[in-house]
Design a protein around this motif. Structure first.
Motif, short mmCIF file in Angstrom:
data_model
loop_
_atom_site.label_atom_id
_atom_site.label_comp_id
_atom_site.label_asym_id
_atom_site.label_seq_id
_atom_site.Cartn_x
_atom_site.Cartn_y
_atom_site.Cartn_z
N CYS A 161 -10.20 10.51 9.50
CA CYS A 161 -10.04 11.25 8.26
C CYS A 161 -11.41 11.42 7.62
O CYS A 161 -12.11 10.43 7.37
CB CYS A 161 -9.10 10.51 7.32
SG CYS A 161 -9.09 11.17 5.65
N SER A 186 -12.10 12.50 4.62
CA SER A 186 -12.23 12.19 3.19
C SER A 186 -12.27 10.69 2.90
O SER A 186 -12.93 10.27 1.95
CB SER A 186 -11.14 12.89 2.37
OG SER A 186 -9.90 12.78 2.98
N CYS A 187 -11.58 9.85 3.70
CA CYS A 187 -11.63 8.42 3.38
C CYS A 187 -12.27 7.59 4.49
O CYS A 187 -12.54 6.40 4.31
CB CYS A 187 -10.24 7.88 3.06
SG CYS A 187 -9.17 7.69 4.49
N CYS A 200 -3.41 12.00 6.94
CA CYS A 200 -4.02 10.67 6.94
C CYS A 200 -3.03 9.63 6.42
O CYS A 200 -2.31 9.86 5.45
CB CYS A 200 -5.28 10.67 6.08
SG CYS A 200 -6.06 9.06 5.97
N ASN A 243 -3.98 6.73 5.33
CA ASN A 243 -4.67 5.86 4.39
C ASN A 243 -4.84 6.49 3.01
O ASN A 243 -4.86 5.81 2.00
CB ASN A 243 -6.03 5.48 4.98
CG ASN A 243 -6.64 4.29 4.30
OD1 ASN A 243 -5.96 3.30 4.09
ND2 ASN A 243 -7.90 4.41 3.94
N CYS A 244 -5.02 7.83 2.98
CA CYS A 244 -5.17 8.51 1.68
C CYS A 244 -4.25 9.72 1.66
O CYS A 244 -3.75 10.14 2.70
CB CYS A 244 -6.63 8.93 1.47
SG CYS A 244 -7.18 10.24 2.56
ZN LIG Z 1 -7.89 9.53 4.59
#
Ligand SMILES: [Zn+2]
Length: 524
Positions: A276, A278-279, A313, A315-316
């Motif tokens: 990902c 972004s994170c 994702c 995670n986020c």
């Molecule tokens: Zn993410």
């Protein structure tokens, strides 16, 4: 029998080499100096003496196309030799890179108080039956029988073996004072690959570092897991090639959770890793399939990593995960009690009850790391068919090329050894890392080309300019691609001169200063 086999392999490699061997006469002066150095118990390594059977197996198909991956490069340039399908001999230059990697790994293992040992390669089959893994293991397991018809496994991994050692040494229970226990080895492992390929990426014998840890409970084991994961991050940072750490599946090894370390390699990779942007969270395609987030990887295989299905994702909330092709070079597992329970590796808890210890196991594919790191660094070769070594693993960091025999510059020959000695004395990081190309029957140009193909990061040429009133030497910098890769950028404004081989002309003092600066910036 094994001794005979070794001998046979050596003879076979030699016979191939002898067909291609080139004979060189050392010049009078260099021999004298060489003897003097021997007296001091040191003799510079020399290109004429290194066993590097270049082009030992000329492949007509390869000569017309650009080499695709590191497997072809290391074979072509005499770093490894394929003895038979999946059996790869590591030759001296690759061996030096491997030894450098071992040093990095051993230092970081020491930093987490892990101790090195060596377990037998043969594990009794009955141990694997105790944990039930023998039945689960597929045809990749290599099994053999001794003269008493006792069966052994040519071990691919040693969870059972280490448990047996610890349980036998502490038959009642492991005393608390001995915990945590962190033991590792760097040994040859075996796997009966159906289709061995890409030299050391998928071979049937390979060098692996495996660490096994024992802790009193889950919390302590998680602490160990974090400490070792941090050590792995440091190891891969010190190697200096970009890597990905992804949540992985526990698969056949079993356990609570795991992470995989990958080098991205479209040429030799076989696993998909999704990240990902972004994170920064990454996971393997295998794990995403297990958790149902990715239907299967047929879409990935069909469309290639860039056009594969979109995976949100985990995670986020904001990001999507992009797929890339990687080579797995390291793996960490929090095993829990999967192995310690059946193997009876136990301690006494507060109530004096016997409890199995909580285990972790941590692998690093040593031979694989060296070759796969080249897959990353060689993706943008500045020169055709050249190896780009990471600074940390380069077999030798500086190659000094002297004048050609019978040429006008020949009088400058004495500078070759002098420079070598002064470089080693003034730039400590380069001690033992200077090699001399003494093949003075070849032109300087031919040897510069060879040095580039072998991938020596820095080349020093003793040529015409060494005869000037203020002697000057040419420094050729081959680290550009690697520096760009690690975001290290410019080092010194090396003004290239027009007539030479694309390097900068420097006096001895300037040369030593520039080399010092290179080392400061590239050393991690
Ligand atoms: Zn993410």
């Amino acid at each position: 029998l094994p001794r005979f086999t070794d001998f046979y392999v050596i003879m076979k490699v030699l016979s191939v080499y002898l067909k291609n061997i080139r004979y060189y006469n050392l010049s009078e002066s260099s021999i004298n100096v060489c003897q003097h150095r021997r007296y001091n118990n040191y003799c510079f390594p020399r290109v004429s003496q290194v066993f590097q059977p270049s082009d030992s197996v000329p492949n007509p198909k390869e000569s017309t196309t650009k080499l695709q991956n590191a497997a072809q490069l290391v074979t072509k340039h005499g770093m490894v030799h394929q003895c038979s399908a999946g059996q790869i001999a590591v030759l001296p230059l690759f061996q030096r890179a491997l030894d450098k990697l071992c040093t990095i790994v051993e230092e970081q293992m020491q930093a987490v108080s892990a101790y090195k040992m060596t377990m037998p390669t043969l594990t009794p089959q009955q141990l694997w039956k105790k944990t039930g893994r023998f039945e689960e293991a597929g045809p990749e397991l290599m099994v053999l029988e001794d003269r008493h018809e006792k069966r052994f496994i040519l071990s691919p991994t040693h969870e059972e073996a280490i448990c047996d050692i610890v349980a036998t040494c502490f038959p009642k229970d492991v005393p608390k004072s001995r915990l945590p226990l962190r033991l590792y080895q760097i040994t040859t492992k075996f796997r009966d690959e159906a289709r061995p390929r890409h030299a050391l990426i998928r071979s049937r014998e390979f060098l692996m570092k495996d660490l096994y840890t024992f802790d009193v409970d889950e919390a302590a084991a998680a602490e160990t897991y974090n400490a070792v994961s941090e050590a792995y991050n440091t190891i891969f940072s010190r190697i200096g090639v970009p890597f990905i750490r992804a949540r992985g599946s526990c698969g056949a090894v079993g356990g609570k959770y795991s992470h995989e370390f990958h080098y991205l390699s479209p040429a030799a990779g076989q696993d998909y890793v999704l990240s990902c942007a972004s994170c920064g969270y990454s996971a393997t395609a295998g794990l995403l399939q297990e958790t149902g987030l990715l239907p299967d990887d047929t879409e990935l295989v069909k469309h290639g990593p860039t056009d594969g299905p979109t995976v949100p994702c985990q995670n986020c909330d904001s990001g999507n995960m992009d797929a890339a092709v990687g080579v797995e070079v390291g793996h960490t597992f929090l095993l829990g009690t999967t192995y310690s329970k059946p193997m009876k590796v136990v301690h006494r808890d507060m109530d004096m009850k016997l409890q199995p210890l909580v285990m972790g196991c941590y692998g690093l594919g040593m031979t694989r790391i060296v070759q796969a790191s080249l897959d990353v660094t060689c993706q943008q070769q500045p020169y055709e068919d050249s190896i780009v070594w990471p600074w940390s693993l380069a077999p030798y960091r500086v190659c000094i090329i002297g004048p050609k025999r019978g040429s006008k510059e020949k009088e400058a020959q004495h500078w070759v050894e002098t420079l070598g000695r002064n470089i080693e004395q003034q730039v400590p990081v380069l001690r033992g890392d200077v090699i001399l190309d003494d093949r003075d029957n070849l032109s300087i140009g031919k040897r510069v080309l060879d040095a580039r193909k072998t991938g020596y990061p820095l080349i020093v040429v003793v040529g015409k300019a060494a005869l000037q009133d203020v002697p000057k030497f040419e420094l050729i910098d081959n680290t550009e691609v690697y520096r760009e890769l690690i975001g290290c950028g410019e080092i010194a404004s090396l003004e290239r001169h027009k007539e030479g081989k694309g390097g900068a002309l420097l006096s001895q003092l300037q040369l030593l200063n520039v080399l010092g600066e290179f080392c400061n910036r590239l050393q991690r």
